[in-house]
Design an enzyme around this catalytic site. Structure first.
Site, PDB file in Angstrom:
ATOM      1  N   LYS A 177       0.843  -1.205   0.000  1.00  0.00           N
ATOM      2  CA  LYS A 177       0.000   0.000   0.000  1.00  0.00           C
ATOM      3  C   LYS A 177       0.878   1.254   0.000  1.00  0.00           C
ATOM      4  O   LYS A 177       0.559   2.255  -0.651  1.00  0.00           O
ATOM      5  CB  LYS A 177      -0.914  -0.020   1.234  1.00  0.00           C
ATOM      6  N   ASN A 244     -10.773   9.599  -7.348  1.00  0.00           N
ATOM      7  CA  ASN A 244     -10.595  10.037  -5.962  1.00  0.00           C
ATOM      8  C   ASN A 244      -9.657  11.231  -5.821  1.00  0.00           C
ATOM      9  O   ASN A 244      -8.713  11.381  -6.588  1.00  0.00           O
ATOM     10  CB  ASN A 244     -10.026   8.864  -5.143  1.00  0.00           C
TER      11      ASN A 244
END
Ligand code: KPL
Length: 296
Positions: A177, A244
């Site tokens: 991540k 986003n």
């Protein structure tokens, strides 16, 4: 089972709303100034739709399962005030490296798990968030005691209709991540662009690639065995969260402190310790420091 979610920002509101809307017993712990607004209810729209009325508290409440969804620099303070029963599990959902370890140092590693959240959630106003894309939560812990309790968190998230899984190697999952955050967050914060534009503008794609390639070299030098190609993984997250506004872009827009310390700056720090030069991440860190100073 009593669940508490600490932090009523984008992610905390999202998790609290989804968990409460599925009929689970949820308390959303927020700052006193948000209490009144949140007592009217919380709402998610976009890819997910939910309205719910979790209990609202401006101080921690005893719970079996706690999700902390605060900024990395607020995690220690958030866990300090918690009260536990013998089986409580605290899932620290945060970007970057080190937050779950900081929590474990305060409250004991057998109580702490890490949560890696791939969620394109945008904060609209207190109690209202918009989900712009794919979401997934990866759970894990390095402590066998906490690992035994991870199913409790997995089941709660799945009951809420959220994609979740338990990682065998949570450190590798955090690095996977981290690659995406290193490539996306600061560059979107500097340019003001949505995530997807990073693949549309060739110069920005090259910058993302350079920053993430450095992070991949640092991970290898630090002995992390990641199961993905760092650059491909980052491109995939950019595509999945194209619509986003990254959390760092949301932070700089509001004049808030960013999480650069646990992202590009952390790569530079580990790089220095391992003898790997990180000029791209150093430059990106310097630019974000400059933006943060604008608001001081
Ligand atoms: O974690 C994120 C963030 O914005 O912090 C991503 C996955 C990049 C989504 O925007």
């Amino acid at each position: 089972m009593k669940i508490s979610v600490i932090g009523a920002g984008a992610l905390g509101t999202f998790y609290a709303a989804m968990l409460a809307a599925s009929g689970q017993d949820v308390t959303l712990v927020c700052r006193p100034k948000y209490r009144e607004a949140l007592e009217k209810g919380v709402q998610v729209d976009g890819v997910f739709q939910a309205t719910a009325k979790p209990r609202i508290s401006d101080r921690p409440v005893p719970a079996d399962l706690v999700f902390t969804a605060v900024k990395s620099y607020d995690v220690e303070a958030a866990v300090e005030g918690l009260s536990f029963n013998p089986g409580t599990l605290v899932v620290v959902i945060s970007n970057g490296l080190g937050s779950d370890e900081a929590a474990a140092a305060k409250i004991g590693s057998c109580r702490v798990a890490a949560g890696v959240s791939y969620s394109g959630v945008v904060f609209l106003e207190p109690g209202r968030v918009h989900v712009a894309g794919y979401t997934e939560t990866v759970l894990g812990s390095t402590d066998p005691g906490a690992r035994d309790r991870l199913d409790m968190a997995l089941i709660a998230l799945e009951k809420a209709g959220l994609k979740a899984r338990i990682a065998d190697d949570i450190r590798a999952a955090q690095w996977e991540k981290l690659f995406a955050n290193v490539g996306i967050n600061a560059i979107t914060a500097i340019t003001g662009l949505k995530n997807g534009m990073l693949l549309e503008i060739p110069e920005l794609k090259a910058l993302v690639t350079a920053a993430v390639s450095e992070a991949g070299e640092v991970a290898r030098a630090a002995g992390i065995r990641v199961g993905v190609d760092p650059v491909e993984q980052t491109y995939r997250v950019i595509r999945d969260t194209a619509g986003n506004r990254s959390s760092m872009l949301q932070d700089v827009t509001k004049g808030k402190r960013t999480e650069i310390d646990v992202l590009n700056s952390k790569i530079a720090e580990i790089g220095r310790a391992c003898g790997i030069p990180t000029p791209v991440n150093d430059t990106i860190t310097a630019l974000i420091r400059g933006i943060e100073h604008r608001h001081q």
